[in-house]
Motif scaffolding. Structure first.
Motif, short mmCIF file in Angstrom:
data_model
loop_
_atom_site.label_atom_id
_atom_site.label_comp_id
_atom_site.label_asym_id
_atom_site.label_seq_id
_atom_site.Cartn_x
_atom_site.Cartn_y
_atom_site.Cartn_z
N SER A 3 0.81 -1.18 0.02
CA SER A 3 0.05 -0.02 0.02
C SER A 3 0.96 1.26 -0.03
CB SER A 3 -0.76 -0.12 1.12
OG SER A 3 -0.19 -0.12 2.32
N ASP A 4 1.97 1.34 0.70
CA ASP A 4 2.88 2.41 0.56
C ASP A 4 3.52 2.81 -0.60
OD1 ASP A 4 2.49 2.60 3.43
OD2 ASP A 4 4.45 1.83 3.87
N GLU A 5 3.70 1.57 -1.39
CA GLU A 5 4.46 1.93 -2.89
C GLU A 5 3.22 2.37 -3.77
OE1 GLU A 5 5.69 -1.99 -4.06
OE2 GLU A 5 7.49 -1.76 -2.66
N TRP A 6 2.04 1.70 -3.76
CA TRP A 6 0.74 2.08 -4.40
C TRP A 6 0.45 3.72 -4.05
CZ3 TRP A 6 -4.15 3.72 -3.55
CH2 TRP A 6 -5.06 3.78 -4.83
N LEU A 10 0.81 6.78 -6.75
CA LEU A 10 -0.59 7.67 -6.84
C LEU A 10 -0.10 9.18 -6.79
CD1 LEU A 10 -3.57 7.91 -7.72
CD2 LEU A 10 -3.91 7.40 -5.18
N ARG A 11 0.44 9.45 -5.57
CA ARG A 11 1.00 10.70 -5.20
C ARG A 11 1.83 11.36 -6.14
NH1 ARG A 11 4.77 12.61 -0.42
NH2 ARG A 11 4.43 14.62 -0.82
N TYR A 12 2.74 10.60 -6.92
CA TYR A 12 3.54 11.17 -7.82
C TYR A 12 2.73 11.43 -9.19
CZ TYR A 12 7.01 11.50 -11.41
OH TYR A 12 7.88 11.78 -12.93
N THR A 13 1.86 10.55 -9.66
CA THR A 13 1.07 10.71 -10.61
C THR A 13 -0.01 11.79 -10.49
OG1 THR A 13 1.20 8.17 -11.33
CG2 THR A 13 -0.79 9.43 -12.25
N LEU A 14 -0.62 11.99 -9.54
CA LEU A 14 -1.42 13.05 -9.42
C LEU A 14 -0.30 14.57 -9.35
CD1 LEU A 14 -3.81 11.82 -6.52
CD2 LEU A 14 -4.13 12.17 -9.12
N MET A 15 0.73 14.41 -8.65
CA MET A 15 1.26 15.74 -8.67
C MET A 15 1.77 16.10 -10.21
SD MET A 15 3.69 15.33 -5.19
CE MET A 15 4.65 16.95 -5.57
N ARG A 16 2.14 15.06 -11.25
CA ARG A 16 2.35 15.41 -12.32
C ARG A 16 1.08 15.66 -13.28
NH1 ARG A 16 6.28 12.36 -16.04
NH2 ARG A 16 6.23 14.05 -17.67
N SER A 60 8.06 19.28 -14.56
CA SER A 60 7.83 17.90 -13.79
C SER A 60 9.32 17.48 -13.35
CB SER A 60 7.01 17.02 -14.34
OG SER A 60 5.76 17.64 -14.47
N TRP A 61 9.99 17.51 -14.53
CA TRP A 61 11.43 16.85 -14.47
C TRP A 61 12.16 17.38 -13.11
CZ3 TRP A 61 13.86 12.51 -15.78
CH2 TRP A 61 15.14 12.49 -15.73
N VAL A 62 12.03 18.82 -13.15
CA VAL A 62 12.96 19.70 -12.08
C VAL A 62 12.04 19.69 -10.62
CG1 VAL A 62 13.64 21.71 -11.22
CG2 VAL A 62 13.89 21.15 -13.60
N ALA A 63 10.69 19.89 -10.91
CA ALA A 63 9.91 19.93 -9.41
C ALA A 63 9.69 18.67 -8.83
CB ALA A 63 8.79 20.61 -9.78
N LEU A 64 9.48 17.82 -9.43
CA LEU A 64 9.27 16.27 -8.77
C LEU A 64 10.56 15.30 -8.53
CD1 LEU A 64 5.88 15.59 -10.49
CD2 LEU A 64 6.47 16.72 -8.26
N ARG A 65 11.61 15.91 -8.80
CA ARG A 65 12.91 15.03 -8.79
C ARG A 65 13.03 14.38 -7.38
NH1 ARG A 65 18.11 15.76 -11.35
NH2 ARG A 65 16.86 17.51 -12.25
N LYS A 66 12.86 14.81 -6.27
CA LYS A 66 12.72 13.95 -5.16
C LYS A 66 11.44 13.06 -5.13
CE LYS A 66 14.89 17.48 -2.34
NZ LYS A 66 14.68 18.42 -1.06
N GLU A 67 10.38 13.33 -5.57
CA GLU A 67 9.30 12.26 -5.63
C GLU A 67 9.60 10.99 -6.38
OE1 GLU A 67 6.92 12.27 -3.63
OE2 GLU A 67 7.44 13.83 -2.48
N SER A 72 11.14 5.29 -7.14
CA SER A 72 12.28 4.88 -7.97
C SER A 72 12.99 3.72 -6.88
CB SER A 72 13.49 5.62 -8.54
OG SER A 72 14.38 4.82 -9.04
N VAL A 73 13.18 4.26 -5.59
CA VAL A 73 14.06 3.48 -4.91
C VAL A 73 13.07 2.66 -4.46
CG1 VAL A 73 14.93 3.32 -2.34
CG2 VAL A 73 15.65 5.17 -4.03
N ARG A 74 11.90 2.75 -4.09
CA ARG A 74 10.87 1.58 -3.63
C ARG A 74 10.92 0.73 -4.91
NH1 ARG A 74 7.42 2.64 0.56
NH2 ARG A 74 7.59 4.43 1.79
N ILE A 75 10.78 1.08 -6.43
CA ILE A 75 10.37 -0.13 -7.12
C ILE A 75 11.85 -0.63 -7.34
CG2 ILE A 75 10.18 -0.17 -9.74
CD1 ILE A 75 8.38 2.39 -9.49
#
Length: 110
Positions: A3-6, A10-16, A60-67, A72-75
């Motif tokens: 659930s944490d990965e999901w 989802l959070r990354y996708t919604l931010m994008r 998105s590439w710059v603003a969402l780098r940390k997300e 990516s680490v989780r995947i």
């Protein structure tokens, strides 16, 4: 998927999507106010979509780098666990096959 990965994906996708929607509104306003040129004929909506995609990608590439790095680490961790499980299953199958061949002696191959 845990659930944490999901939730992370989802959070990354919604931010994008949020960044894209913001760019879409800004580009639409700029095109209809005359700051950006209009598309030819009926292609104006496609022009606005394309321009929004082009603008939102580097943002998105710059603003969402940390997300993105966090996701990516989780995947990568999940893929590594799946590979380890697959290797363990393969070695168990090999051991079972070797044991069967040893017990069967010179059994005829299929």
């Amino acid at each position: 998927m845990e659930s944490d990965e999901w939730i992370e994906m989802l959070r990354y996708t919604l931010m994008r999507l949020g960044i894209f929607a913001g760019c879409l509104v800004i580009v639409w306003g700029a095109v209809y106010s005359g700051l950006f040129p209009r598309g030819f004929g009926d292609s104006n909506f496609l022009w606005v979509l394309l321009l929004s995609l082009v603008l939102s990608a580097p943002i998105s590439w710059v603003a969402l780098r940390k997300e993105r790095d966090r996701a990516s680490v989780r995947i990568v961790g999940r893929v590594d666990r799946m590979k380890a499980n697959l290797d363990a299953n393969r070695s168990q199958e090999d051991l079972a096959d070797d044991a069967t061949r040893t017990q069967g002696g010179a059994a005829a191959p299929n």
